[in-house]
Design an enzyme around this catalytic site. Structure first.
Site, PDB file in Angstrom:
ATOM      1  N   CYS A 113      24.673  36.162  35.432  1.00 17.91           N
ATOM      2  CA  CYS A 113      23.898  36.532  36.633  1.00 17.91           C
ATOM      3  C   CYS A 113      22.706  37.433  36.322  1.00 17.91           C
ATOM      4  O   CYS A 113      21.757  37.483  37.102  1.00 17.91           O
ATOM      5  CB  CYS A 113      24.801  37.173  37.674  1.00 17.91           C
ATOM      6  SG  CYS A 113      26.057  36.041  38.294  1.00 17.91           S
ATOM      7  N   HIS A 249      20.014  40.970  42.713  1.00 18.41           N
ATOM      8  CA  HIS A 249      20.882  39.804  42.537  1.00 18.41           C
ATOM      9  C   HIS A 249      21.716  39.655  43.814  1.00 18.41           C
ATOM     10  O   HIS A 249      22.299  40.618  44.304  1.00 18.41           O
ATOM     11  CB  HIS A 249      21.785  40.018  41.330  1.00 18.41           C
ATOM     12  CG  HIS A 249      22.828  38.967  41.172  1.00 18.41           C
ATOM     13  ND1 HIS A 249      22.538  37.627  41.276  1.00 18.41           N
ATOM     14  CD2 HIS A 249      24.161  39.051  40.930  1.00 18.41           C
ATOM     15  CE1 HIS A 249      23.660  36.937  41.098  1.00 18.41           C
ATOM     16  NE2 HIS A 249      24.647  37.781  40.897  1.00 18.41           N
ATOM     17  N   ASN A 279      25.696  33.258  46.017  1.00 16.02           N
ATOM     18  CA  ASN A 279      25.377  33.768  44.681  1.00 16.02           C
ATOM     19  C   ASN A 279      24.956  32.591  43.793  1.00 16.02           C
ATOM     20  O   ASN A 279      25.778  31.749  43.441  1.00 16.02           O
ATOM     21  CB  ASN A 279      26.617  34.472  44.106  1.00 16.02           C
ATOM     22  CG  ASN A 279      26.383  35.062  42.728  1.00 16.02           C
ATOM     23  OD1 ASN A 279      25.394  34.749  42.070  1.00 16.02           O
ATOM     24  ND2 ASN A 279      27.302  35.902  42.288  1.00 16.02           N
TER      25      ASN A 279
HETATM   26  N1  COA Z   1      39.191  33.560  52.524  1.00 14.47           N
HETATM   27  C1  COA Z   1      40.170  34.292  53.084  1.00 14.47           C
HETATM   28  N2  COA Z   1      40.858  35.238  52.415  1.00 14.47           N
HETATM   29  C2  COA Z   1      40.502  35.456  51.135  1.00 14.47           C
HETATM   30  C3  COA Z   1      39.507  34.730  50.495  1.00 14.47           C
HETATM   31  C4  COA Z   1      38.837  33.741  51.244  1.00 14.47           C
HETATM   32  N3  COA Z   1      37.845  33.002  50.731  1.00 14.47           N
HETATM   33  N4  COA Z   1      39.408  35.163  49.224  1.00 14.47           N
HETATM   34  C5  COA Z   1      40.309  36.146  49.079  1.00 14.47           C
HETATM   35  N5  COA Z   1      40.977  36.319  50.227  1.00 14.47           N
HETATM   36  C6  COA Z   1      42.068  37.266  50.501  1.00 14.47           C
HETATM   37  C7  COA Z   1      42.744  37.731  49.256  1.00 14.47           C
HETATM   38  O1  COA Z   1      43.715  36.791  48.845  1.00 14.47           O
HETATM   39  C8  COA Z   1      43.342  39.042  49.693  1.00 14.47           C
HETATM   40  O2  COA Z   1      44.525  38.801  50.379  1.00 14.47           O
HETATM   41  P1  COA Z   1      45.821  39.720  50.114  1.00 14.47           P
HETATM   42  O3  COA Z   1      45.398  41.095  50.509  1.00 14.47           O
HETATM   43  O4  COA Z   1      46.836  39.102  51.002  1.00 14.47           O
HETATM   44  O5  COA Z   1      46.087  39.587  48.655  1.00 14.47           O
HETATM   45  C9  COA Z   1      42.306  39.581  50.699  1.00 14.47           C
HETATM   46  O6  COA Z   1      41.515  38.437  51.067  1.00 14.47           O
HETATM   47  C10 COA Z   1      41.419  40.661  50.130  1.00 14.47           C
HETATM   48  O7  COA Z   1      40.983  40.252  48.859  1.00 14.47           O
HETATM   49  P2  COA Z   1      40.045  41.192  47.981  1.00 14.47           P
HETATM   50  O8  COA Z   1      39.752  40.513  46.708  1.00 14.47           O
HETATM   51  O9  COA Z   1      40.595  42.561  47.933  1.00 14.47           O
HETATM   52  O10 COA Z   1      38.752  41.219  48.926  1.00 14.47           O
HETATM   53  P3  COA Z   1      37.431  42.035  48.736  1.00 14.47           P
HETATM   54  O11 COA Z   1      37.144  42.792  49.963  1.00 14.47           O
HETATM   55  O12 COA Z   1      37.387  42.752  47.422  1.00 14.47           O
HETATM   56  O13 COA Z   1      36.356  40.869  48.682  1.00 14.47           O
HETATM   57  C11 COA Z   1      35.064  39.639  47.088  1.00 14.47           C
HETATM   58  C12 COA Z   1      36.450  39.911  47.662  1.00 14.47           C
HETATM   59  C13 COA Z   1      35.190  38.661  45.943  1.00 14.47           C
HETATM   60  C14 COA Z   1      34.185  39.085  48.164  1.00 14.47           C
HETATM   61  C15 COA Z   1      34.463  40.984  46.590  1.00 14.47           C
HETATM   62  O14 COA Z   1      35.410  41.645  45.797  1.00 14.47           O
HETATM   63  C16 COA Z   1      33.224  40.778  45.791  1.00 14.47           C
HETATM   64  O15 COA Z   1      32.213  40.332  46.287  1.00 14.47           O
HETATM   65  N6  COA Z   1      33.268  41.175  44.510  1.00 14.47           N
HETATM   66  C17 COA Z   1      32.145  41.089  43.642  1.00 14.47           C
HETATM   67  C18 COA Z   1      31.932  39.687  43.269  1.00 14.47           C
HETATM   68  C19 COA Z   1      30.636  39.525  42.568  1.00 14.47           C
HETATM   69  O16 COA Z   1      29.672  40.147  42.907  1.00 14.47           O
HETATM   70  N7  COA Z   1      30.642  38.670  41.597  1.00 14.47           N
HETATM   71  C20 COA Z   1      29.513  38.244  40.915  1.00 14.47           C
HETATM   72  C21 COA Z   1      28.915  39.293  40.111  1.00 14.47           C
HETATM   73  S1  COA Z   1      27.722  38.479  39.248  1.00 14.47           S
END
Ligand code: COA
Length: 322
Positions: A113, A249, A279
């Site tokens: 990224c 980004h 993304n």
């Molecule tokens: N739809 C519904 N529920 C979802 C889901 C989806 N698409 N994806 C995950 N969940 C659930 C999880 O299973 C979890 O459930 P649980 O609590 O029963 O285990 C819950 O939602 C929370 O998951 P969590 O991973 O803690 O959510 P979050 O608030 O951290 O958001 C991301 C997840 C991935 C959106 C966030 O962490 C993020 O954006 N991270 C950075 C990613 C990034 O920038 N990557 C690229 C860098 S280049």
């Protein structure tokens, strides 16, 4: 002094636009969850005949048109991608052939990224050292082809696209002139297992699928991005007050908000396209930059900070007077 000046930008998206509601038909998710946690509403997904190289070609063609130069005048192509058309040769050479450029330097950069920031620093260094005069710097991806479409924690987050800029060597006033004023890059290879693809030519002999521990990536992203933006502005001798726009980004709207807040930057100064594109990895910064230049938000003479973080981890920032 000689600086690398952005004389044109361009971008390209696949034809097919996929809403969150359509994603909810594929995996157990909802529009509400995706919007609330990420800010994403749509992503473009490459169809038959659309590849990283074709998207890169279209973005590059638009950037060349905006710069008003012919493809034959380009002497360097640096293309950032983690989803090349082939393991080799470099996708940059495919784009070179598509543009009808018979001889120039052309290679890919792999920093996921933050690949575009890496590509910008490499091209800028080659321009300022006199090795190149007119560079095409491209970020292009088809992440849809390395997603696990049964993993709701990753497949809703990414999209396909490309962005490009023409960088030209130009005489620039040291205090007030246009061009790239500073770049700063980092990598910390200890975090491989937080964001990676579970395959590769030398390990499994397969392409593999993207795997991510999103919560941990999020935590690192805010800290690293705020720090590297501060470093790049210090290198350019500028304070936060003199920044007109940040083009980040586009991974997650909450990362954009948290990073801006950490630096004391007003949210109105942050260009946001993650709602429309999701993304797009190495494509996201040049795509967002092109959108904001074409819609008139970013204007000549303004100070713009570009920043990104990605797998590796790698991260970086660049300060540009447009
Ligand atoms: N739809 C519904 N529920 C979802 C889901 C989806 N698409 N994806 C995950 N969940 C659930 C999880 O299973 C979890 O459930 P649980 O609590 O029963 O285990 C819950 O939602 C929370 O998951 P969590 O991973 O803690 O959510 P979050 O608030 O951290 O958001 C991301 C997840 C991935 C959106 C966030 O962490 C993020 O954006 N991270 C950075 C990613 C990034 O920038 N990557 C690229 C860098 S280049």
């Amino acid at each position: 002094m000689i600086r690398s000046v952005i004389t044109g930008t361009g971008s390209a998206l696949p034809v097919r636009r996929v809403s969150n509601a359509e994603m909810a038909e594929m995996v157990d998710t909802t529009d509400e969850w995706i919007v609330e946690r990420t800010g994403i509403r749509f992503r473009h997904i490459a169809g038959e005949g659309e590849t990283t190289a074709t998207l890169a070609r279209d973005a590059a063609t638009r950037a060349l048109d905006a710069a008003g130069i012919a493809a034959a005048e380009v002497d360097l192509i640096v293309l950032a991608t983690a989803t090349p058309d082939q393991t080799f040769p470099a996708t940059a050479t495919k784009v070179q052939a598509m543009l009808g450029i018979n001889d120039c330097v052309a290679f890919d950069v792999a920093a996921v990224c933050s690949g575009f920031l890496y590509a910008v620093q490499v091209a800028d260094s080659m321009i300022r050292s006199g090795v190149a005069r007119r560079a095409l710097v491209i970020g292009a991806e088809t992440f849809s082809r390395i997603l696990d479409w049964e993993d709701r924690t990753t497949c809703v987050l990414f999209g396909d696209g490309a962005g490009a800029m023409v960088l030209e060597a130009q005489e620039s006033d040291e205090a007030t002139g246009r061009g790239i004023l500073a770049t700063k890059l980092h990598a910390d290879g200890r975090h491989n297992e937080l964001l990676y693809v579970d395959g590769g030519p030398s390990t499994t002999g397969t392409v593999g699928k993207l795997r991510m521990k999103g919560r941990e990536v999020f935590r690192h992203a805010v800290v690293n991005l705020a720090a590297v933006m501060g470093e790049s502005m210090a290198l350019a001798g500028l304070s936060t007050d003199s920044v007109d726009w940040v083009v980040p980004h586009q991974a997650n709207a909450r990362i954009l908000d948290a990073t801006a807040r950490k630096l004391g930057l007003a949210p109105e100064r942050v260009v946001v396209t993650v709602d429309q594109h999701a993304n797009t990895s190495a494509a996201s910064v040049p795509l967002a930059l092109d959108v904001a230049i074409r819609d008139g938000r970013i204007r000549p003479g303004q100070i713009v900070v570009l920043e990104a973080m990605g797998g590796g981890f790698t991260w970086g920032a660049a300060v540009v007077r447009i």
